[in-house]
Motif scaffolding. Structure first.
Motif, short mmCIF file in Angstrom:
data_model
loop_
_atom_site.label_atom_id
_atom_site.label_comp_id
_atom_site.label_asym_id
_atom_site.label_seq_id
_atom_site.Cartn_x
_atom_site.Cartn_y
_atom_site.Cartn_z
N THR A 14 -19.54 -5.82 -18.66
CA THR A 14 -18.57 -5.24 -17.72
C THR A 14 -17.26 -4.82 -18.36
OG1 THR A 14 -17.71 -7.45 -17.16
CG2 THR A 14 -19.48 -6.56 -15.77
N GLN A 15 -17.01 -5.16 -19.61
CA GLN A 15 -15.68 -4.94 -20.20
C GLN A 15 -15.32 -3.46 -20.35
OE1 GLN A 15 -15.54 -6.99 -23.93
NE2 GLN A 15 -17.15 -5.76 -24.85
N GLN A 26 -24.91 -5.57 -8.54
CA GLN A 26 -26.37 -5.64 -8.55
C GLN A 26 -26.91 -5.00 -9.82
OE1 GLN A 26 -28.46 -7.11 -6.18
NE2 GLN A 26 -30.06 -6.73 -7.70
N ALA A 27 -26.33 -3.88 -10.23
CA ALA A 27 -26.77 -3.20 -11.45
C ALA A 27 -26.54 -4.09 -12.68
CB ALA A 27 -26.05 -1.87 -11.61
N VAL A 28 -25.40 -4.74 -12.75
CA VAL A 28 -25.11 -5.65 -13.86
C VAL A 28 -26.10 -6.81 -13.85
CG1 VAL A 28 -23.42 -7.27 -14.82
CG2 VAL A 28 -22.68 -5.01 -14.04
N ALA A 29 -26.31 -7.37 -12.67
CA ALA A 29 -27.24 -8.50 -12.54
C ALA A 29 -28.64 -8.11 -13.02
CB ALA A 29 -27.28 -8.99 -11.10
N GLU A 30 -29.10 -6.94 -12.61
CA GLU A 30 -30.43 -6.49 -13.02
C GLU A 30 -30.49 -6.27 -14.53
OE1 GLU A 30 -31.32 -3.06 -10.60
OE2 GLU A 30 -31.44 -4.27 -8.77
N GLU A 31 -29.43 -5.69 -15.09
CA GLU A 31 -29.38 -5.47 -16.55
C GLU A 31 -29.50 -6.79 -17.31
OE1 GLU A 31 -25.99 -4.30 -19.85
OE2 GLU A 31 -25.82 -3.40 -17.86
N GLU A 37 -25.61 -12.96 -7.05
CA GLU A 37 -24.65 -13.98 -6.61
C GLU A 37 -24.06 -14.72 -7.81
OE1 GLU A 37 -27.85 -13.87 -5.45
OE2 GLU A 37 -27.42 -12.89 -3.54
N ASP A 38 -24.90 -14.99 -8.82
CA ASP A 38 -24.40 -15.67 -10.02
C ASP A 38 -23.36 -14.82 -10.75
OD1 ASP A 38 -26.14 -17.71 -9.42
OD2 ASP A 38 -27.39 -17.48 -11.22
N VAL A 39 -23.66 -13.53 -10.87
CA VAL A 39 -22.73 -12.63 -11.56
C VAL A 39 -21.39 -12.62 -10.83
CG1 VAL A 39 -22.26 -10.22 -12.15
CG2 VAL A 39 -24.53 -11.19 -12.58
#
Length: 159
Positions: A14-15, A26-31, A37-39
């Motif tokens: 995300t930086q 959601q996109a970050v979590a999937e990546e 929810e954790d992200v």
């Protein structure tokens, strides 16, 4: 205030900015192969703990049609800055506002507020609104218009 390997992965993902999609977390979590929810919880904790300072959009004002981006600088009596600064910051067209030290005799300005207009007249109206709010407590001001886009990035951590 330690980070684990998962925190580090989230920071690295995300930086440079969140993905420009309808559901960026959601996109970050999937990546990363994590529950969304954790992200979100980890980002909130890292922000609360001061590990990351903020999560914010960094728009390219020019691409959005805002061609008149001006840093307004104001010479306001120091005794008024603490009360007037937050009022200026609350104006809906001010993207950021802060106090900086004067550098006399050449630079008497201590209150800064960024405005963005699609036309020069839009920007001038915004400056006039700030001037009206500050009234006689602003002894002078200038508007410093952007002439180029500067890359805005914070600290980056490597892999």
């Amino acid at each position: 205030m330690n980070i684990d390997a998962v925190d580090r992965q989230i920071i690295q993902a995300t930086q440079a900015g969140l993905p420009l999609v309808a559901q960026p977390y959601q996109a970050v979590a999937e990546e990363l192969g994590l529950p969304v929810e954790d992200v979100m919880q980890r980002l909130a904790r890292m922000q609360r703990d001061g590990i990351i300072r903020r999560i914010a959009a960094v728009p390219n004002h020019y691409k959005l049609g805002y061609r008149y981006n001006g840093m307004t600088v104001w010479d306001v009596a120091d005794s008024y800055v603490d009360s007037l600064g937050p009022q200026v910051a609350e104006l809906p067209f001010v993207s950021h506002c802060y106090q900086r030290p004067r550098h006399l005799p050449d630079w008497p300005y201590n209150l800064f507020a960024m405005v963005h207009g699609k036309t020069e007249q839009d920007a001038e109206r915004q400056v006039a609104a700030i001037a009206e709010l500050l009234g006689e407590r602003a002894r002078s001001h200038e508007v410093l218009y952007s002439t180029k886009i500067l890359k805005k990035t914070g600290l980056r951590i490597g892999g």
